[in-house]
Design a protein around this motif. Structure first.
Motif, PDB file in Angstrom:
ATOM      1  N   ALA A 149      50.221  52.740  51.552  1.00  0.00           N
ATOM      2  CA  ALA A 149      50.489  53.199  52.910  1.00  0.00           C
ATOM      3  C   ALA A 149      49.208  53.514  53.672  1.00  0.00           C
ATOM      4  N   LEU A 286      58.674  55.982  55.045  1.00  0.00           N
ATOM      5  CA  LEU A 286      58.078  55.293  53.893  1.00  0.00           C
ATOM      6  C   LEU A 286      59.072  54.411  53.147  1.00  0.00           C
ATOM      7  N   LYS A 289      58.091  51.067  51.731  1.00  0.00           N
ATOM      8  CA  LYS A 289      57.028  51.100  50.729  1.00  0.00           C
ATOM      9  C   LYS A 289      57.549  51.518  49.354  1.00  0.00           C
TER      10      LYS A 289
END
Length: 439
Positions: A149, A286, A289
């Motif tokens: 990230a 997120l 990810k």
């Protein structure tokens, strides 16, 4: 008729060897050094009838020494409701793999969806994936998430109060992914927040890993840590014992970006070290990810509620260079285990079990200190696990307890031992341990 699981006949073997262009089994294993090859027959006993085999294994079981467990360090002797084994042994559930044909796998997809919902609520996070191998690898995967990230940062900070077993796995993952791991010092059994902020200030940090409760059983105060991380574009990763979150402030409440840990404390027997189940939850930002996969809810062509695999960001489904992880299966059976556990126990049951564990540990700690032979290692709040200094030989103490049917804690230093108490331990068992320690 061919039977799927019968051993191959010599004719079967010859056909397979001919197909791959090898003359014999010896030629097939030519690359294996002869020094490690088995020469001769297997050392197997003579054939036995079913009743003889049952007697044989019953005899082995009688030789096992069952100890009352006061050890923890990541694995805990929690209560398992009796109905769970009966449900998970149903043929529909006996798999550790995620189903790929949604139209015929609605039951399995449904319980994984419920697992995700329960774990997201337990951790206070937005999203949960469909379970992972165990808590250590889940933490390592979270570190890889943080590195992926980040745009320019390649360093992840790990507190010294994180379990050493977890740190070892994180470092192994990081080594082969080009991620730099830096350890953050502890201060009297808790993360040195000043050291964390100082290192964040120098830049280049993708994430910070902390543990709650930490490796010493201490409940740490992470006030302001999430803001400090986010100010420097770093992610906060929090590893927690799942069952403890029934009472403790959740990772979501602390402002964590990723919550990871092991679900073994949710009723899974210790089982000599496995199988367990790792959990990973994160913020919605997120989600793409996150390794593994996510089961989502939708409607079929008749408008009925149904479930599908929604996100699968792994190399089997997308280009390898774009994948966040190479995890190819999850601990789905154990995810079902903890889903049933949480359903049976309910919110109040989870809190009661955690409260009993907390109360038992504090009672035991007070009683040990009263003997005059122990003192608390750290003057900090703890949950159901604590470290005490002992005025004599720790190894001898553990042998003495073992000889009396007690698995007496984990040695953490030459003069220090860590005890854990769960709702399975009774006051009588605690008093007996204290009595043995005092004598």
């Amino acid at each position: 008729m061919a039977f799927k699981y019968f051993p191959h006949t010599q004719h079967d073997i010859d056909e397979m060897l001919a197909r791959v262009g090898v003359g014999s089994l010896d030629d097939l294993y030519a690359d294996v050094p002869t020094s490690v090859r088995l020469k001769g027959d297997y050392d197997l006993p003579a054939a036995m009838s079913e009743i003889e085999i049952r007697r044989f294994f019953d005899g082995l079981c009688r030789n096992d020494k069952q100890l009352t467990c006061f050890a923890g360090a990541g694995v805990y002797d929690h209560y398992t409701p009796s109905l769970i084994p009966y449900i998970i042994e149903r043929s529909e559930f006996l798999t550790s793999y995620t189903p790929y044909q949604a139209e015929i796998s609605q039951g399995t997809l449904h319980y994984i969806f419920e697992y995700q919902t329960m774990m997201a609520r337990l951790t206070g996070m937005d999203i949960s994936n469909a379970s992972m191998y165990d808590g250590t690898t889940a933490t390592a995967e979270a570190v890889m998430m943080a590195a992926a990230a980040a745009k320019k940062a390649d360093t992840v900070l790990v507190s010294e109060t994180v379990d050493p077993k977890t740190v070892a796995v994180v470092k192994t993952y990081a080594h082969y992914h080009g991620v730099n791991i830096e350890m953050v010092a502890q201060d009297n059994g808790a993360t040195d927040m000043g050291a964390v902020r100082q290192r964040l200030g120098r830049g280049g940090v993708a994430g910070v890993v902390v543990q709650q409760p930490n490796r010493y059983g201490i409940i740490e105060d992470f006030s302001g840590l999430a803001d400090a991380c986010h100010d420097k574009k770093a992610l906060l990763i929090m590893n927690s014992v799942a069952a403890d979150l029934a009472l403790l402030k959740t990772p979501g409440e602390w402002g964590a970006d990723i919550a990871v840990g092991d679900g073994q404390s949710l009723g899974i027997p210790m089982s000599f070290g496995g199988p367990y189940v790792g959990y990973m939850c994160c913020t919605e930002k997120l989600m793409r990810k996150m390794p593994g996969r996510i089961v989502g809810e939708t409607k079929d062509n008749r408008g009925n509620r149904s479930f599908v695999l929604t996100l699968q960001a792994r190399e089997q489904h997308i280009r390898r260079q774009k994948a966040t992880s190479n995890i190819c299966s999850n601990e789905s059976l154990m995810a079902l285990f903890v889903t049933i556990y949480m359903s049976v126990m309910g919110k109040h049951g989870l809190k009661e079990a955690a409260q009993l564990s907390y109360a038992g540990a504090h009672y035991m700690c007070d009683e040990l200190v009263k003997t005059g032979r122990f003192r608390l290692s750290y003057d900090r709040p703890f949950f159901n696990e604590f470290c005490v200094k002992y005025d004599s030989d720790v190894d001898e103490l553990r042998r003495k307890l073992s000889d009396n049917g007690i698995l007496g804690g984990v040695k953490t230093a030459d003069d220090e031992i860590m005890f854990a108490v769960t709702e399975n331990r009774t006051k009588a068992e605690i008093d007996r341990l204290v009595s043995l320690c005092a004598s």
